[in-house]
Design a protein around this motif. Structure first.
Motif, PDB file in Angstrom:
ATOM      1  N   GLN A  17      -2.315   4.627 -15.134  1.00 21.26           N
ATOM      2  CA  GLN A  17      -2.722   6.126 -15.524  1.00 21.26           C
ATOM      3  C   GLN A  17      -2.917   6.791 -14.082  1.00 21.26           C
ATOM      4  O   GLN A  17      -2.506   7.648 -13.587  1.00 21.26           O
ATOM      5  N   VAL A  18      -3.693   5.894 -13.075  1.00 14.69           N
ATOM      6  CA  VAL A  18      -3.916   6.605 -11.658  1.00 14.69           C
ATOM      7  C   VAL A  18      -2.612   6.788 -11.017  1.00 14.69           C
ATOM      8  O   VAL A  18      -2.273   7.700 -10.453  1.00 14.69           O
ATOM      9  N   GLU A  19      -1.506   5.871 -11.317  1.00 16.74           N
ATOM     10  CA  GLU A  19      -0.482   5.814 -10.485  1.00 16.74           C
ATOM     11  C   GLU A  19       0.246   7.072 -10.889  1.00 16.74           C
ATOM     12  O   GLU A  19       0.869   7.612 -10.123  1.00 16.74           O
ATOM     13  N   GLU A 119       1.030   3.228  -0.714  1.00 13.88           N
ATOM     14  CA  GLU A 119       0.595   2.061   0.360  1.00 13.88           C
ATOM     15  C   GLU A 119      -0.419   2.500   1.403  1.00 13.88           C
ATOM     16  O   GLU A 119      -1.380   2.013   1.718  1.00 13.88           O
ATOM     17  N   GLU A 120       0.115   3.853   1.575  1.00 11.81           N
ATOM     18  CA  GLU A 120      -1.016   4.473   2.627  1.00 11.81           C
ATOM     19  C   GLU A 120      -2.344   4.786   2.064  1.00 11.81           C
ATOM     20  O   GLU A 120      -3.319   4.648   2.564  1.00 11.81           O
ATOM     21  N   ASP A 121      -2.246   5.157   0.686  1.00  9.68           N
ATOM     22  CA  ASP A 121      -3.496   5.338  -0.243  1.00  9.68           C
ATOM     23  C   ASP A 121      -4.324   4.489  -0.330  1.00  9.68           C
ATOM     24  O   ASP A 121      -5.378   4.327  -0.236  1.00  9.68           O
ATOM     25  N   ARG A 122      -3.471   3.264  -0.300  1.00 11.32           N
ATOM     26  CA  ARG A 122      -4.478   1.731  -0.451  1.00 11.32           C
ATOM     27  C   ARG A 122      -5.002   1.532   0.902  1.00 11.32           C
ATOM     28  O   ARG A 122      -6.002   0.842   0.913  1.00 11.32           O
ATOM     29  N   GLU A 123      -4.462   1.708   1.946  1.00 13.16           N
ATOM     30  CA  GLU A 123      -4.710   1.098   3.118  1.00 13.16           C
ATOM     31  C   GLU A 123      -5.472   2.145   4.011  1.00 13.16           C
ATOM     32  O   GLU A 123      -6.166   1.785   4.889  1.00 13.16           O
ATOM     33  N   GLY A 124      -5.445   3.423   3.913  1.00  9.36           N
ATOM     34  CA  GLY A 124      -6.016   4.552   4.650  1.00  9.36           C
ATOM     35  C   GLY A 124      -5.184   4.504   5.840  1.00  9.36           C
ATOM     36  O   GLY A 124      -6.049   5.267   6.887  1.00  9.36           O
ATOM     37  N   ALA A 131       8.914   3.327   4.210  1.00 12.28           N
ATOM     38  CA  ALA A 131       9.213   4.300   5.081  1.00 12.28           C
ATOM     39  C   ALA A 131       8.807   4.106   6.406  1.00 12.28           C
ATOM     40  O   ALA A 131       9.347   4.430   7.658  1.00 12.28           O
ATOM     41  N   GLY A 132       7.356   3.755   6.640  1.00 13.44           N
ATOM     42  CA  GLY A 132       6.797   3.544   7.723  1.00 13.44           C
ATOM     43  C   GLY A 132       7.213   2.540   8.611  1.00 13.44           C
ATOM     44  O   GLY A 132       7.140   2.371   9.737  1.00 13.44           O
ATOM     45  N   GLN A 133       7.475   1.397   7.807  1.00 13.44           N
ATOM     46  CA  GLN A 133       8.442   0.139   8.331  1.00 13.44           C
ATOM     47  C   GLN A 133       9.603   0.703   8.887  1.00 13.44           C
ATOM     48  O   GLN A 133       9.825   0.302  10.184  1.00 13.44           O
ATOM     49  N   LEU A 134      10.242   1.312   8.439  1.00 15.95           N
ATOM     50  CA  LEU A 134      11.496   1.884   9.109  1.00 15.95           C
ATOM     51  C   LEU A 134      11.174   3.003  10.140  1.00 15.95           C
ATOM     52  O   LEU A 134      11.887   2.560  11.253  1.00 15.95           O
ATOM     53  N   LEU A 135      10.168   3.652   9.921  1.00 14.57           N
ATOM     54  CA  LEU A 135       9.833   4.291  11.206  1.00 14.57           C
ATOM     55  C   LEU A 135       9.343   3.476  12.344  1.00 14.57           C
ATOM     56  O   LEU A 135       9.787   3.859  13.498  1.00 14.57           O
TER      57      LEU A 135
END
Ligand code: URA
Length: 261
Positions: A17-19, A119-124, A131-135
């Protein structure tokens, strides 16, 4: 049915539900609607205690409040504190973490993305998912990294929004407008030599223009600094053919940095 509801199952349902972006319980206690007749149901629902409504925010201009808060921030830690405390963006209520920035704040290059994803929301931290790994790989190809302590070979990374929109939906104009004073202050305080805008949302926020596949690669100015629109790495993950143009943009960035060295 109840016997099938293990704690793990309940947790998975809640996470699902949070997702989906559920950020609010409608009542303090669950209501078994099968056990209610239609009329009784109406009565019982009406009797469910509700939290007192929040004081009306109508009198507050969120953009003016953000402009005032951002202007008072004398450095990046103060800006992060002011943003994290900013109460007018509803996205904060559904997000797990406040995501400010990553990389080297002294870097010559500042990258601006859209908003945190799962992932960003989990890690801060911004841009840590696929997408970040490609960046990271894209910028490594021209000798730049978020982990470099040397400003000449480092990047500094942030987003237009510091909170994840539910289900990763596109940010709304009002959300962009109220967080823009913070982003502008962020750029001023970090004072990079060059800005890279990843995708439509930062272009919309900083240039008032979208249409990234048309404007990518065209150097422009943001707050008096050279700025380069590029397609978002999430788009590149879906559209392999666009990688050739992204590579051309990276080479253009490298040439610009070398010319100004
Ligand atoms: N996409 C963005 O624009 N920013 C992130 O931090 C992650 C994905």
């Amino acid at each position: 049915m109840d016997s099938l509801m293990t704690p793990e199952c309940a947790r998975a349902l809640l996470e699902w539900q949070v997702e989906l972006g559920v950020d609010e319980a409608m009542a303090d206690a669950p209501v078994d609607r099968y056990a209610l007749g239609a009329a009784a149901g109406r009565q019982t629902v009406a009797a469910v205690p509700h939290a007192a409504p929040a004081p009306s925010d109508d009198a507050v201009d969120p953009v003016a409040a953000a402009t005032a808060a951002a202007a008072q921030a004398a450095d990046l830690p103060a800006l992060a504190t002011a943003m994290a405390a900013y109460p007018h963006c509803e996205l904060r209520r559904g997000a797990r973490r406040f995501v400010f920035a990553d990389g080297n704040p002294a870097a010559r290059v500042m990258i601006v993305g859209e908003a945190p994803g799962n992932e960003e929301d989990r890690e801060g931290r911004p841009f840590v998912g696929p997408a970040g790994q490609l960046l990271d790989r894209m910028f490594a190809a021209i000798g730049l990294s978020r982990t470099s302590s040397n400003p000449a070979t480092a990047v500094y990374i942030t987003n237009v929004l510091p909170w994840r929109p539910p289900s990763n939906r596109t940010p709304e104009q009002a959300e962009i407008a109220m967080m823009l004073p913070f982003l502008r202050r962020h750029i001023t305080l970090a004072a990079p030599e060059v800005i890279v805008m990843m995708g439509n949302t930062p272009c919309q926020a900083l240039l008032g223009r979208a249409g990234i596949t048309r404007i990518r690669g065209e150097w422009t100015q943001v707050l008096g600094l050279p700025a380069l629109p590029m397609v978002h790495p999430a788009y590149l993950l879906r559209q392999q053919m666009a990688k050739r143009e992204a590579w051309a943009d990276l080479l253009s960035l490298r040439a610009r940095l070398e010319a100004a060295r």
